[in-house]
Motif scaffolding. Structure first.
Motif, PDB file in Angstrom:
ATOM      1  N   LEU A 184      25.934   9.764 -25.615  1.00 41.86           N
ATOM      2  CA  LEU A 184      24.763  10.647 -25.523  1.00 41.86           C
ATOM      3  C   LEU A 184      24.860  11.927 -26.347  1.00 41.86           C
ATOM      4  N   PRO A 185      26.001  12.601 -26.450  1.00 44.59           N
ATOM      5  CA  PRO A 185      26.035  13.862 -27.202  1.00 44.59           C
ATOM      6  C   PRO A 185      25.723  13.727 -28.690  1.00 44.59           C
ATOM      7  N   TYR A 186      25.764  12.533 -29.226  1.00 46.24           N
ATOM      8  CA  TYR A 186      25.590  12.360 -30.663  1.00 46.24           C
ATOM      9  C   TYR A 186      24.140  12.142 -31.083  1.00 46.24           C
ATOM     10  N   GLY A 187      23.238  11.981 -30.149  1.00 41.81           N
ATOM     11  CA  GLY A 187      21.836  11.818 -30.514  1.00 41.81           C
ATOM     12  C   GLY A 187      21.066  11.041 -29.466  1.00 41.81           C
ATOM     13  N   GLU A 188      19.779  10.929 -29.706  1.00 41.55           N
ATOM     14  CA  GLU A 188      18.899  10.233 -28.774  1.00 41.55           C
ATOM     15  C   GLU A 188      19.117   8.729 -28.867  1.00 41.55           C
ATOM     16  N   ILE A 189      19.347   8.106 -27.718  1.00 46.13           N
ATOM     17  CA  ILE A 189      19.597   6.671 -27.653  1.00 46.13           C
ATOM     18  C   ILE A 189      18.321   5.965 -27.233  1.00 46.13           C
ATOM     19  N   LYS A 190      17.899   4.989 -28.034  1.00 42.80           N
ATOM     20  CA  LYS A 190      16.733   4.180 -27.683  1.00 42.80           C
ATOM     21  C   LYS A 190      17.091   3.115 -26.657  1.00 42.80           C
ATOM     22  N   GLN A 191      18.251   2.494 -26.863  1.00 38.80           N
ATOM     23  CA  GLN A 191      18.638   1.379 -26.000  1.00 38.80           C
ATOM     24  C   GLN A 191      20.154   1.330 -25.889  1.00 38.80           C
ATOM     25  N   PHE A 192      20.637   1.063 -24.684  1.00 38.92           N
ATOM     26  CA  PHE A 192      22.061   0.931 -24.438  1.00 38.92           C
ATOM     27  C   PHE A 192      22.226  -0.244 -23.480  1.00 38.92           C
ATOM     28  N   VAL A 193      22.713  -1.384 -23.978  1.00 43.99           N
ATOM     29  CA  VAL A 193      22.797  -2.590 -23.146  1.00 43.99           C
ATOM     30  C   VAL A 193      24.162  -3.250 -23.290  1.00 43.99           C
ATOM     31  N   LYS A 194      24.514  -3.976 -22.247  1.00 47.45           N
ATOM     32  CA  LYS A 194      25.736  -4.773 -22.253  1.00 47.45           C
ATOM     33  C   LYS A 194      25.425  -6.108 -22.922  1.00 47.45           C
ATOM     34  N   LEU A 195      26.363  -6.607 -23.728  1.00 50.24           N
ATOM     35  CA  LEU A 195      26.209  -7.897 -24.387  1.00 50.24           C
ATOM     36  C   LEU A 195      27.187  -8.892 -23.742  1.00 50.24           C
ATOM     37  N   PRO A 196      26.759  -9.594 -22.704  1.00 51.74           N
ATOM     38  CA  PRO A 196      27.699 -10.475 -21.994  1.00 51.74           C
ATOM     39  C   PRO A 196      28.141 -11.686 -22.814  1.00 51.74           C
ATOM     40  N   ASP A 197      27.319 -12.155 -23.762  1.00 53.88           N
ATOM     41  CA  ASP A 197      27.659 -13.351 -24.534  1.00 53.88           C
ATOM     42  C   ASP A 197      28.441 -13.034 -25.805  1.00 53.88           C
ATOM     43  N   TYR A 198      28.658 -11.768 -26.102  1.00 54.78           N
ATOM     44  CA  TYR A 198      29.351 -11.402 -27.337  1.00 54.78           C
ATOM     45  C   TYR A 198      30.833 -11.727 -27.181  1.00 54.78           C
ATOM     46  N   PRO A 199      31.425 -12.404 -28.175  1.00 56.88           N
ATOM     47  CA  PRO A 199      32.853 -12.749 -28.055  1.00 56.88           C
ATOM     48  C   PRO A 199      33.714 -11.486 -28.042  1.00 56.88           C
ATOM     49  N   SER A 200      34.571 -11.376 -27.058  1.00 62.52           N
ATOM     50  CA  SER A 200      35.453 -10.214 -26.958  1.00 62.52           C
ATOM     51  C   SER A 200      36.765 -10.636 -26.309  1.00 62.52           C
ATOM     52  N   GLU A 201      37.706  -9.709 -26.306  1.00 64.88           N
ATOM     53  CA  GLU A 201      39.005  -9.978 -25.696  1.00 64.88           C
ATOM     54  C   GLU A 201      38.851 -10.129 -24.188  1.00 64.88           C
ATOM     55  N   GLN A 202      39.845 -10.743 -23.580  1.00 66.01           N
ATOM     56  CA  GLN A 202      39.819 -10.928 -22.135  1.00 66.01           C
ATOM     57  C   GLN A 202      39.877  -9.567 -21.443  1.00 66.01           C
ATOM     58  N   PHE A 203      39.131  -9.399 -20.382  1.00 67.35           N
ATOM     59  CA  PHE A 203      39.051  -8.195 -19.562  1.00 67.35           C
ATOM     60  C   PHE A 203      38.418  -7.013 -20.286  1.00 67.35           C
ATOM     61  N   THR A 204      37.637  -7.288 -21.309  1.00 66.89           N
ATOM     62  CA  THR A 204      36.885  -6.221 -21.970  1.00 66.89           C
ATOM     63  C   THR A 204      35.415  -6.608 -22.042  1.00 66.89           C
ATOM     64  N   GLU A 205      34.587  -5.607 -22.232  1.00 65.94           N
ATOM     65  CA  GLU A 205      33.146  -5.807 -22.343  1.00 65.94           C
ATOM     66  C   GLU A 205      32.668  -5.261 -23.679  1.00 65.94           C
ATOM     67  N   THR A 206      31.497  -5.726 -24.096  1.00 61.32           N
ATOM     68  CA  THR A 206      30.909  -5.296 -25.355  1.00 61.32           C
ATOM     69  C   THR A 206      29.516  -4.747 -25.077  1.00 61.32           C
ATOM     70  N   PHE A 207      29.169  -3.651 -25.769  1.00 65.77           N
ATOM     71  CA  PHE A 207      27.885  -2.989 -25.574  1.00 65.77           C
ATOM     72  C   PHE A 207      27.172  -2.818 -26.908  1.00 65.77           C
ATOM     73  N   HIS A 208      25.862  -2.737 -26.825  1.00 64.13           N
ATOM     74  CA  HIS A 208      25.017  -2.477 -27.995  1.00 64.13           C
ATOM     75  C   HIS A 208      24.364  -1.121 -27.790  1.00 64.13           C
ATOM     76  N   VAL A 209      24.496  -0.242 -28.785  1.00 61.98           N
ATOM     77  CA  VAL A 209      23.885   1.088 -28.748  1.00 61.98           C
ATOM     78  C   VAL A 209      22.879   1.158 -29.886  1.00 61.98           C
ATOM     79  N   HIS A 210      21.655   1.534 -29.555  1.00 59.32           N
ATOM     80  CA  HIS A 210      20.599   1.670 -30.567  1.00 59.32           C
ATOM     81  C   HIS A 210      20.159   3.134 -30.577  1.00 59.32           C
ATOM     82  N   TYR A 211      20.495   3.838 -31.646  1.00 65.85           N
ATOM     83  CA  TYR A 211      20.146   5.253 -31.784  1.00 65.85           C
ATOM     84  C   TYR A 211      18.769   5.418 -32.418  1.00 65.85           C
TER      85      TYR A 211
END
Length: 182
Positions: free
Chosen positions: A68-95
């Motif tokens: 949030l401190p870096y600018g106005e965010i239009k959308q901030f969502v979790k990407l459950p289907d995005y390939p990632s390491e075990q026990f981690t999550e991936t997010f999409h930030v749209h500024y």
């Protein structure tokens, strides 16, 4: 891509891979910490960021608070289907603005977050055609302004011309005559 991001997340094979650190830089080019060398063009940059490496501890609000401190965010969502390491999550930030995404990426990539290192990278594949046009038009404006400012800069050696002042010494009424030996 547009629409529901949670169901359409696709990992791009090459440009999201984190580069190895560069150990061959000359001493005068090294910074305080070693970094990878990667060149970004306007096509690679985007208002869309992907954040990998977030521990799977339900840290949605805390992570959003980091961005949030870096600018106005239009959308901030979790990407459950995005390939990632075990026990981690991936997010999409749209500024809202590309400058916000640049600064957020710079400061948060490699940042320690609840025991995990965040990997933040641009995701131009999420841009719509209109966003790409807007990004390129904004870049054209920025470059035009910089060129104009450069041409008007008084310290610019290309426009600075040296013209000697006219000789302001007054002419003597009786100039000194050369001495003649007798």
């Amino acid at each position: 891509m547009s629409g529901n991001l949670e169901s359409t997340s696709v990992a791009m094979p090459e440009h999201h891979i984190q580069e190895e650190l560069c150990h061959t830089r000359p001493t005068y080019r090294k910074g305080r910490k070693e970094t990878a060398v990667k060149v970004y063009t306007i096509n690679d940059e985007s208002v869309h960021l992907i954040v990998c490496g977030t521990p799977s501890l339900d840290l949605f609000r805390q992570l959003k608070g980091k961005f949030l401190p870096y600018g106005e965010i239009k959308q901030f969502v979790k990407l459950p289907d995005y390939p990632s390491e075990q026990f981690t999550e991936t997010f999409h930030v749209h500024y809202q603005r590309i400058q916000s995404a640049r600064v957020a990426k710079r400061f948060l990539d490699g940042h320690n977050f609840y025991g995990g290192l965040l990997h933040v990278f641009y995701a131009p594949e999420y841009e719509t055609l209109a966003e790409t046009r807007q990004k390129l038009a904004q870049r054209l404006k920025d470059v035009t302004v910089r060129i104009k400012r450069h041409k008007e800069d008084p310290t610019n050696p290309e426009i600075e011309t040296f013209e000697p002042e006219p000789n302001t010494q007054r002419k003597k009424k009786r100039p000194a005559l050369p001495q003649v030996k007798r």
